[in-house]
Structure formats: structure tokens, C-alpha cells
Design a protein around this motif. Sequence first.
Motif, short mmCIF file in Angstrom:
data_model
loop_
_atom_site.label_atom_id
_atom_site.label_comp_id
_atom_site.label_asym_id
_atom_site.label_seq_id
_atom_site.Cartn_x
_atom_site.Cartn_y
_atom_site.Cartn_z
N ILE A 107 -29.38 -8.79 92.16
CA ILE A 107 -28.99 -8.51 93.53
C ILE A 107 -29.01 -6.99 93.77
O ILE A 107 -28.57 -6.22 92.91
CB ILE A 107 -27.59 -9.09 93.83
CG1 ILE A 107 -27.23 -8.90 95.31
CG2 ILE A 107 -26.51 -8.49 92.93
CD1 ILE A 107 -25.96 -9.61 95.74
N PRO A 108 -29.56 -6.53 94.89
CA PRO A 108 -29.59 -5.09 95.14
C PRO A 108 -28.20 -4.47 94.99
O PRO A 108 -27.20 -5.04 95.45
CB PRO A 108 -30.10 -5.00 96.58
CG PRO A 108 -30.96 -6.21 96.74
CD PRO A 108 -30.27 -7.28 95.96
N TYR A 109 -28.16 -3.31 94.37
CA TYR A 109 -26.88 -2.69 94.02
C TYR A 109 -26.01 -2.44 95.24
O TYR A 109 -24.79 -2.65 95.20
CB TYR A 109 -27.14 -1.39 93.27
CG TYR A 109 -25.91 -0.58 92.98
CD1 TYR A 109 -24.87 -1.10 92.20
CD2 TYR A 109 -25.77 0.71 93.50
CE1 TYR A 109 -23.74 -0.36 91.94
CE2 TYR A 109 -24.64 1.46 93.24
CZ TYR A 109 -23.62 0.92 92.46
OH TYR A 109 -22.50 1.66 92.22
N HIS A 110 -26.60 -2.01 96.37
CA HIS A 110 -25.77 -1.73 97.54
C HIS A 110 -25.13 -3.01 98.07
O HIS A 110 -24.06 -2.96 98.68
CB HIS A 110 -26.59 -1.02 98.62
CG HIS A 110 -27.70 -1.83 99.23
ND1 HIS A 110 -27.55 -2.55 100.38
CD2 HIS A 110 -28.99 -2.03 98.82
CE1 HIS A 110 -28.68 -3.16 100.68
NE2 HIS A 110 -29.58 -2.86 99.76
N LEU A 111 -25.76 -4.16 97.81
CA LEU A 111 -25.15 -5.44 98.19
C LEU A 111 -24.15 -5.90 97.13
O LEU A 111 -23.11 -6.49 97.45
CB LEU A 111 -26.24 -6.50 98.38
CG LEU A 111 -27.26 -6.20 99.48
CD1 LEU A 111 -28.35 -7.26 99.50
CD2 LEU A 111 -26.58 -6.12 100.84
N SER A 112 -24.46 -5.62 95.88
CA SER A 112 -23.53 -5.97 94.81
C SER A 112 -22.22 -5.22 94.93
O SER A 112 -21.17 -5.70 94.49
CB SER A 112 -24.18 -5.66 93.44
OG SER A 112 -23.35 -6.06 92.38
N PHE A 296 -30.56 -10.57 100.74
CA PHE A 296 -29.35 -10.81 99.93
C PHE A 296 -29.76 -11.48 98.62
O PHE A 296 -30.40 -10.86 97.80
CB PHE A 296 -28.36 -11.64 100.76
CG PHE A 296 -26.98 -11.77 100.16
CD1 PHE A 296 -26.30 -10.66 99.69
CD2 PHE A 296 -26.36 -13.01 100.08
CE1 PHE A 296 -25.02 -10.78 99.15
CE2 PHE A 296 -25.08 -13.15 99.54
CZ PHE A 296 -24.41 -12.03 99.09
N LEU A 297 -29.46 -12.76 98.42
CA LEU A 297 -29.83 -13.48 97.20
C LEU A 297 -31.07 -14.35 97.39
O LEU A 297 -31.33 -15.27 96.61
CB LEU A 297 -28.65 -14.32 96.71
CG LEU A 297 -27.56 -13.51 96.01
CD1 LEU A 297 -26.24 -14.25 96.02
CD2 LEU A 297 -27.97 -13.17 94.58
N SER A 298 -31.84 -14.07 98.42
CA SER A 298 -33.12 -14.75 98.66
C SER A 298 -32.97 -16.27 98.73
O SER A 298 -33.74 -17.03 98.13
CB SER A 298 -34.14 -14.37 97.57
OG SER A 298 -34.42 -13.01 97.62
N GLY A 299 -31.97 -16.71 99.48
CA GLY A 299 -31.77 -18.14 99.67
C GLY A 299 -31.11 -18.85 98.52
O GLY A 299 -30.91 -20.07 98.55
#
Length: 499
Positions: A107-112, A296-299
Motif C-alpha cells: 500500500i502506498p506509504y502516504h495511505l499507509s 488505495f488497495l486496488s479493490g
Amino acid sequence: MTETVQSVHASLDLRPGQLFIDGQWLDWDGPRFDQINPNTQQVMGSFPEAGERGVNEAVAAARKAFDEGPWPRMAAQDRKRILQRFIERIYDAEEEIAKLQTLDNGIPYHLSRNTRVSAKATADVMDSYAGWADKITGETYPQFTAASNMQYMSFREPVGVVAAILAWNAPLLMFANKVGPALAAGCTVVVKPSEYTNLSVTRLARIVAESDLPPGVFNLVTGAGATGSALSAHPGVDKVTFTGSPQTGRSILLASGGNMKRLSLELGGKSAGIVFPDTRSLAATATQLMGLCSTFLSGQVCSTPSRALVHRSLLDEFVHHAAEQVKKVKFGNPFESTTTSAPIISRRQVERILGYVESGQQEGATLQFGGDRPGGDLAEGNWINPALFTNVSNQFRVAREEIFGPVLCVIPFDTEEEAVRIANDSEYGLAGCVFTTDVTRALRVARAIRSGSIGINGYASVPNAPMGGVKSSGIGREGGWPSIEAFTELKTVNFNLDA
């Protein structure tokens, strides 16, 4: 200079995985497995395959701590203070924990770091549950008959030893939603993270290990399916809380019969997002529904509305806006701030999703875009370009089975009754959403949909409200008081006042 998977992995100086049992970190002399980063295919670490032997040791420690230790008998205020101290340590370490989650599942760090799956959100959820520790109460009941002078009262007691088996897509949030209420209620716990996401959960376990929890109250085992099966079937476990596939959930349900285990199962979904002609903004609605499948988590989220039920008059415009949304999707380095999406968790899951894309086309659906793999610098990662199908029948596999990937199926409808019928024609019933500016219709449709939760003009979950599913989407709820109830047993005491 922007960090990369390789540079972050090197900077964290990660040690080989261990088991945490009875208050001790244990080196493992049995089999081990490698965890692979889905962005780069790089090995992130080596972890023990605990298997039956490791599970037996962990459950024995948890059993002893529950049957003989102080935790279930501790004053509520003291239990709450211990929980609060390690919650504060999660806040303190949130940046590192977020990086570990990105190394785990991509998951992209800025979202994590800044969304509902972040370490900060994990601490918030744990804090919400800890607040219940001194509010778990029973009831007293009025005298039912004059024939006897009996006083009836009930008490809520901890359910016992809990097996908490976590999914890979949100390991931090799963930890909080399962361990938080279990410990607040006075249970002891054996946690097993997904074999794909051990780094972040192990870091949380190290924070717990440094707290004042008595030995055996919290235990960590790692491993794949065999370890999970041994844990869920163990006769020393009183309750299993699990998030994952319906197939595994059914296996746990069968295994639980040995000692009548209590169960909380969240088993996925095939949620419907229903778009009426009076939606406030079709562009925003299409962007939101396509975005949930592509960013986000690609579905790869159980509550994602992967069926878009769109009024027939809106179809062309909906597809146009969905296509525009996908143009903004950016794959690549998860530590780059412009990256929008996580890769697919494994090569096996990539092949599974591509099989669904092929199946949809064979059954007669129209693939408007996506459904293939990018090449070039992205070829090594587990990427699939977001796909959108139109001309989908609700009887097609792509509309009935949980794909768990970046695939959105658009199904047309003409009337409200038809939309409700299509939405309910599913073995799942986890979530969903309704897009309309007609408040009366919104509530009417929300009540008519058979699912555990429904959003109106959007969807989100919070820790103090229940979340869970009906039908094949599971058993029980996570969030708020219902989650606390799920980790307690109700005992009724009869007191003869004439004795």
C-alpha cells in the motif's frame, strides 16, 4: 531523495522473525518461509512456520494465563491503564509501523500512514475498545412472579482464549479490531497474521511485549494455512475471530464444532453501489466507485462495491467518468507521494484476477478498458490495470464471485425494485451504498438491501459502529459494543433472598 522498498527495508535493520509465547521471544528450530514484497518481489524477511507444535505451545500459554493468571480477574481500571500505555507507544512508533505495512502489502506509504488502515487509526481503534474495559456490565431483572423471592442478575465474563487470525490487506486495523476488544474484555489471545504481512504485526507485537501485560495474555505465531488450521481447530481455543475468504471461514465453522467455539467471521463481499438518476453528481459517483476499485488497495477490500448498479439512462456517462478516473491512477514506488494504488498481493492472485477478466469476456460482458498487465518498469510488480465491464448479467461469474481486485462490473437497471432485486441476488451481504438525493428513497432502499451495512451517498466504517455481514459474508460484528459482546459470555445468577 525519495525512499524505495529497498532503501526502507535496509534502513529498518529487520531481524529474522520469531514467535512470541508466554512473554518470551523464541527462536524457531522448525520450518521457515520467506515473505515477498508485491511491488518488487524482494524477500522482506524469514518467518517461522509455527505449525501444530508452535500453536500448541502458544495456546497452552494463553490457556494458563486465562485459567490461572491475573488478567481476567484484574480490576477494570488497571486493565485499562495497561492498554492505554501500549496504545501510546503505537502512536509514538506510527511512522515506522506504516513503513512496515507498506513493505508488507505494498500500500502506498502516504495511505499507509494517513488513512483508516494506518498505525494512527490502529491506535485510535485500540483506544476506543480500551474505553470499554470499565463499562462491561450485566443487568438486574424485575421479580417475575410472587411465587418465589428470587433476584436475577447477569454478568458479562471474558469468553476465554481467543484465536485472532488476520487478513493481509489491513493487518494493522485487523489487529486492533480483534486484539483490542479481546483484551479489553479480559480474554487472552493468540494472534496469527497473514503469511503475506508479518512485519507490521510483529512490530505491534513487540510493543505489546514491552508492556505490562502478564505472560501468556498475548501470543504471536506466524505461518500459512496449516498453522491457521491448527489454531482454529485447537480444543484449547474458546473463540476464533477471523477475516478472510468464505472457503476458509467455512472450514473454521466446521472445525469449531469440536468444542463449540464462539465465532466472529468476516468473509468478504460482492457489494452493490446503486446509482439513481437523481444522484447529486454522476461524475463524483462514478469517480468514487471506480476509485475504490483502482486506488488505495486496488479493490482488495472486502467492502468495496464491485458491482455498480447504474440506471440505464446514465450508462454512457457513467462509463465516461469512470474512464477519466482511471487516467489518474499511478502505479510504482510505494514511497513516492504520487503513487495511488497498491499492487495485487501475490502472483497467484494476479493469475486468479486475470482468469476472471477472461471469464467475463467469454460469458459476453464487454471489457471497456483495463484488465491487462503493464509492462516496462512495472513488469516485476503484481500490477493489473483497472478494468471495467459493461453488458454484465448478474448471473455472470464476474458479478457473483468475489474477485478481490481492480475490476468493476456495471449492471443496468430500470426501476428501484429491479435494482434492489439485483443487489440482493448474491450469496454475499457485507456492505453497499445508494446514491440518490431523495432521502425517502435512500432509506427505503437501504432498508431493503440485505447486508450488514449500507452507505448513503458514500461509505465508511468507524470503530464505534458495528461492521459485519449476513449470508456468506460472515457471522458477528466488529465495532462498538457488539464487538465487546462478542468476546464475553453472559452468565445469569439466581439469588434466593429467602434462604
